[in-house]
Scaffold this motif. Structure first.
Motif, PDB file in Angstrom:
ATOM      1  N   TYR A  15      10.850  15.845 -18.771  1.00 12.64           N
ATOM      2  CA  TYR A  15      11.405  16.285 -20.052  1.00 12.64           C
ATOM      3  C   TYR A  15      11.007  15.330 -21.175  1.00 12.64           C
ATOM      4  CZ  TYR A  15      14.288  20.156 -18.394  1.00 12.64           C
ATOM      5  OH  TYR A  15      14.729  21.352 -17.891  1.00 12.64           O
ATOM      6  N   VAL A  18       7.457  16.254 -22.240  1.00 17.93           N
ATOM      7  CA  VAL A  18       7.418  17.508 -22.995  1.00 17.93           C
ATOM      8  C   VAL A  18       8.062  17.331 -24.367  1.00 17.93           C
ATOM      9  CG1 VAL A  18       8.186  19.915 -23.038  1.00 17.93           C
ATOM     10  CG2 VAL A  18       7.349  18.908 -20.912  1.00 17.93           C
ATOM     11  N   ALA A  19       9.185  16.616 -24.417  1.00 11.04           N
ATOM     12  CA  ALA A  19       9.886  16.419 -25.689  1.00 11.04           C
ATOM     13  C   ALA A  19       9.043  15.632 -26.681  1.00 11.04           C
ATOM     14  CB  ALA A  19      11.217  15.698 -25.456  1.00 11.04           C
ATOM     15  N   PHE A  22       5.295  18.179 -26.944  1.00 12.79           N
ATOM     16  CA  PHE A  22       5.318  19.611 -27.230  1.00 12.79           C
ATOM     17  C   PHE A  22       6.651  20.066 -27.813  1.00 12.79           C
ATOM     18  CE2 PHE A  22       2.616  18.898 -23.474  1.00 12.79           C
ATOM     19  CZ  PHE A  22       1.394  19.286 -23.988  1.00 12.79           C
ATOM     20  N   LYS A  23       7.245  19.253 -28.674  1.00  9.68           N
ATOM     21  CA  LYS A  23       8.587  19.575 -29.175  1.00  9.68           C
ATOM     22  C   LYS A  23       8.635  20.879 -29.958  1.00  9.68           C
ATOM     23  CE  LYS A  23       8.476  16.925 -33.421  1.00  9.68           C
ATOM     24  NZ  LYS A  23       9.035  15.854 -34.174  1.00  9.68           N
ATOM     25  N   ASP A  24       7.546  21.259 -30.599  1.00  7.15           N
ATOM     26  CA  ASP A  24       7.543  22.517 -31.352  1.00  7.15           C
ATOM     27  C   ASP A  24       7.464  23.735 -30.426  1.00  7.15           C
ATOM     28  OD1 ASP A  24       7.731  21.187 -33.778  1.00  7.15           O
ATOM     29  OD2 ASP A  24       5.547  21.046 -33.995  1.00  7.15           O
ATOM     30  N   GLN A  25       6.745  23.593 -29.330  1.00 10.11           N
ATOM     31  CA  GLN A  25       6.604  24.708 -28.394  1.00 10.11           C
ATOM     32  C   GLN A  25       7.813  24.862 -27.480  1.00 10.11           C
ATOM     33  OE1 GLN A  25       3.110  22.672 -27.506  1.00 10.11           O
ATOM     34  NE2 GLN A  25       1.826  24.507 -27.585  1.00 10.11           N
ATOM     35  N   TYR A  26       8.480  23.736 -27.170  1.00  8.09           N
ATOM     36  CA  TYR A  26       9.637  23.738 -26.272  1.00  8.09           C
ATOM     37  C   TYR A  26      10.787  22.975 -26.931  1.00  8.09           C
ATOM     38  CZ  TYR A  26       5.995  25.089 -23.020  1.00  8.09           C
ATOM     39  OH  TYR A  26       4.950  25.728 -22.420  1.00  8.09           O
ATOM     40  N   ALA A  29      13.489  20.999 -24.977  1.00  3.61           N
ATOM     41  CA  ALA A  29      13.094  19.886 -24.104  1.00  3.61           C
ATOM     42  C   ALA A  29      13.843  18.609 -24.475  1.00  3.61           C
ATOM     43  CB  ALA A  29      11.592  19.659 -24.172  1.00  3.61           C
ATOM     44  N   TRP A  32      17.421  18.799 -23.128  1.00  2.96           N
ATOM     45  CA  TRP A  32      17.487  18.593 -21.686  1.00  2.96           C
ATOM     46  C   TRP A  32      17.095  17.174 -21.302  1.00  2.96           C
ATOM     47  CZ3 TRP A  32      20.626  21.377 -19.288  1.00  2.96           C
ATOM     48  CH2 TRP A  32      20.817  22.712 -19.627  1.00  2.96           C
ATOM     49  N   TYR A  53      17.784  15.669 -31.444  1.00  5.87           N
ATOM     50  CA  TYR A  53      17.723  17.117 -31.266  1.00  5.87           C
ATOM     51  C   TYR A  53      18.444  17.809 -32.414  1.00  5.87           C
ATOM     52  CZ  TYR A  53      18.626  21.810 -29.761  1.00  5.87           C
ATOM     53  OH  TYR A  53      18.712  23.177 -29.744  1.00  5.87           O
TER      54      TYR A  53
END
Length: 89
Positions: A15, A18-19, A22-26, A29, A32, A53
């Motif tokens: 996580y 990804v955070a 890819f914060k814009d896509q997910y 993330a 989580w 967040y």
């Protein structure tokens, strides 16, 4: 998948990746990631990420509002856990 199998250490690691990448896509993330930090006992870092967040996602759609409120409640829970950890066993 790691989160669903209660492997919070590995879930935290992925996580976080990804955070940060890819914060814009997910967008969830970071939420989580903060939850995995909390579940692993890293309350201060979890609070920081819940607050990030909430700052990153200010849309007014229902799902975002729900997760913003959940993040706010999780922050309060982190403070309670930190306080409880200072008490003698």
């Amino acid at each position: 998948c790691y989160r669903n199998y209660y492997d919070y250490k590995n879930a935290e690691r992925f996580y976080q990746k990804v955070a940060s990448r890819f914060k814009d896509q997910y967008p969830l993330a970071r939420y989580w990631y903060a939850t995995m930090l909390k579940d692993n006992g890293n309350y201060k870092k979890a609070i920081d990420n819940y607050e990030k967040y909430r700052a990153e996602h200010t849309e007014s759609d229902l799902e975002t509002e729900l997760y913003r409120e959940k993040a706010f409640n999780e922050i309060k829970g982190c403070y309670v856990a930190m306080e409880e950890n200072t008490k003698p066993k």
